[in-house]
Design a protein around this motif. Structure first.
Motif, PDB file in Angstrom:
ATOM      1  N   ARG A 158      35.508  87.114  45.433  1.00 17.11           N
ATOM      2  CA  ARG A 158      36.275  88.032  46.287  1.00 17.11           C
ATOM      3  C   ARG A 158      36.052  87.637  47.746  1.00 17.11           C
ATOM      4  O   ARG A 158      35.319  88.313  48.483  1.00 17.11           O
ATOM      5  CB  ARG A 158      35.825  89.459  45.999  1.00 17.11           C
ATOM      6  N   ARG A 160      36.253  87.161  51.670  1.00 23.65           N
ATOM      7  CA  ARG A 160      36.730  88.002  52.778  1.00 23.65           C
ATOM      8  C   ARG A 160      37.441  87.081  53.764  1.00 23.65           C
ATOM      9  O   ARG A 160      36.878  86.062  54.160  1.00 23.65           O
ATOM     10  CB  ARG A 160      35.519  88.656  53.432  1.00 23.65           C
ATOM     11  N   GLN A 187      40.376  91.334  51.574  1.00 21.59           N
ATOM     12  CA  GLN A 187      39.733  90.705  50.422  1.00 21.59           C
ATOM     13  C   GLN A 187      40.779  90.460  49.356  1.00 21.59           C
ATOM     14  O   GLN A 187      41.618  91.326  49.103  1.00 21.59           O
ATOM     15  CB  GLN A 187      38.657  91.619  49.838  1.00 21.59           C
ATOM     16  N   SER A 188      40.759  89.295  48.776  1.00 12.29           N
ATOM     17  CA  SER A 188      41.651  89.082  47.629  1.00 12.29           C
ATOM     18  C   SER A 188      40.899  88.262  46.593  1.00 12.29           C
ATOM     19  O   SER A 188      40.171  87.320  46.929  1.00 12.29           O
ATOM     20  CB  SER A 188      42.932  88.372  48.048  1.00 12.29           C
ATOM     21  N   ASP A 189      41.055  88.656  45.351  1.00  8.53           N
ATOM     22  CA  ASP A 189      40.290  88.016  44.282  1.00  8.53           C
ATOM     23  C   ASP A 189      40.833  86.626  43.993  1.00  8.53           C
ATOM     24  O   ASP A 189      42.048  86.415  43.970  1.00  8.53           O
ATOM     25  CB  ASP A 189      40.376  88.843  42.998  1.00  8.53           C
TER      26      ASP A 189
END
Ligand SMILES: [Zn+2]
Length: 304
Positions: A158, A160, A187-189
Motif C-alpha cells: 500500500r 503512499r 494510498q493505492s494498493d
C-alpha cells in the motif's frame, strides 16, 4: 515494453519454482488436485496451504489456509510440530473463520497426543479482512465458492504517494501542511499476488484482487473433454473451458494455473494450456507443474 518473462518452472527436488525476481519474489510449490497443494514465497516467509507439510514450507512464519480439504490442510499439525522441533518460533495461521473451531480441536488433540504445545496463533479470516505480513506487505482474504468454507488470498503493498498537486513541493512545505492536518498523500494498493484457492469460476468475476494481481494463481483442475464442465462443478472446481470464456478478465503480467488433475501428464497439461488458451494469455502463462507423473494405473477411477 513487454514484461520480463519469469524463468520456466524447473524440476528441482520435485518442486516447481517460478522465479519472478523482477517483481522481487519467487514462488515454490507442489500442486496436484486431490493429492497435495502448497505454495511458498520464501522472501515473505509465507506459505499458502500446507499440503502434507514438506520441509520447504516449515520455515514459513505465516501460513494462509484456503480451506481445510486434506490435500490443502492435512499437514497442519506436522507443520506446527516441525516448527517446534527446529525452534522456529511462533507461526500465524490464517484460515476461513468457519473452519477455525475444527482446526483448533484437531491441533489441540495433536498437542495432547504429541505431549507438547505448539507455538502458534490462529487468525480467523473473512472476505475483505486484512493482516500485516511485515515488510510493508499485507494479506487480504477474498470470497470464493467451494464445497466447504474457503477463501482466496491476495498479497499487496500500500504505497503512499503524493497527490499530484503537491508533487515538487519542498519537504518543509509538505511537513507544514501535514502539521496543519492537510492530506497531501494518497494510498493505492499494488496487488503482487492473487491466489484463488479451490473455487467455482465465479471467483474470476467477483475478485478484483485476482483480476488485478501482477501474478494470478488460479486453480484449473480439468483441461479438456476427458472431464466435463459439469464434472468440475461437482467438486466446485474450474474447467479450462470456463476460464477461456473469461480470460479477458485477467489483467495479470503472469498467469499461473495450478491444482491440475493427475489425469494429465505434465506434457499434456503444458500442451493443452498453450494450445487452448487465447495467445494473449498463453504467452503470460506458467503452469505450476512439479514433475512428470506416471499415468494412473489402468482401471483406477480418479475423482480429481
Ligand atoms: Zn478443495
Amino acid at each position: 515494453m513487454s514484461a520480463p518473462r519469469p524463468h520456466r518452472p524447473e524440476l528441482h527436488s520435485s518442486i516447481a519454482q517460478i522465479d519472478l525476481s523482477h517483481l522481487g519474489f519467487r514462488i515454490e510449490g507442489q500442486s496436484i488436485a486431490g493429492v497435495e497443494t502448497w505454495l511458498r514465497i520464501p522472501q515473505w516467509s509465507l506459505g499458502i496451504d500446507v499440503g502434507r507439510s514438506p520441509d520447504h514450507i516449515v520455515r514459513c512464519r505465516h501460513l494462509a489456509l484456503t480451506h481445510a480439504h486434506m490435500d490443502h490442510a492435512g499437514g497442519l499439525a506436522q507443520y506446527l510440530a516441525m516448527r517446534r522441533l527446529y525452534s522456529l518460533g511462533t507461526s500465524t495461521v490464517y484460515a476461513p473463520e468457519a473452519a477455525c473451531a475444527d482446526l483448533t480441536t484437531l491441533v489441540n488433540a495433536w498437542q495432547r497426543l504429541h505431549g507438547h504445545d505448539f507455538d502458534w496463533r490462529l487468525k480467523p479470516m473473512q472476505p475483505g479482512e486484512e493482516a500485516e505480513l511485515g515488510g510493508g506487505r499485507f494479506l487480504r482474504a477474498f470470497a470464493v465458492q467451494h464445497v466447504v468454507p474457503a477463501l482466496g488470498y491476495a498479497v499487496f503493498e500500500r504505497p503512499r504517494k503524493l497527490r499530484p498537486e503537491y508533487v515538487g513541493q519542498p519537504g518543509e512545505v509538505l511537513r507544514e501542511l501535514a502539521a496543519r492536518g492537510v492530506v497531501t498523500t494518497t494510498q493505492s494498493d499494488r496487488v503482487l499476488l492473487g491466489v484463488s484457492g479451490d473455487s467455482l469460476v465465479s471467483v474470476l468475476e467477483t475478485s478484483r484482487d485476482l483480476q488485478q494481481a501482477e501474478v494470478a494463481l488460479c486453480e484449473v483442475t480439468f483441461l479438456d473433454g476427458r472431464r466435463s464442465v459439469a464434472d468440475a462443478h461437482v467438486g466446485a472446481h474450474i474447467h479450462l473451458d470456463e476460464l477461456i470464456e473469461r480470460s479477458e478478465l485477467l489483467a495479470c503480467r503472469h498467469f499461473v494455473p495450478y491444482h491440475i488433475s493427475q489425469i494429465y501428464s505434465v506434457r499434456e497439461a503444458q500442451e493443452l494450456l498453450q494450445t487452448r488458451l487465447p495467445p494473449s494469455l498463453a504467452e503470460r502463462t506458467h503452469p505450476l507443474l512439479p514433475y512428470d507423473r506416471a499415468r494412473p494405473p489402468s482401471g483406477t477411477q480418479l475423482a480429481t
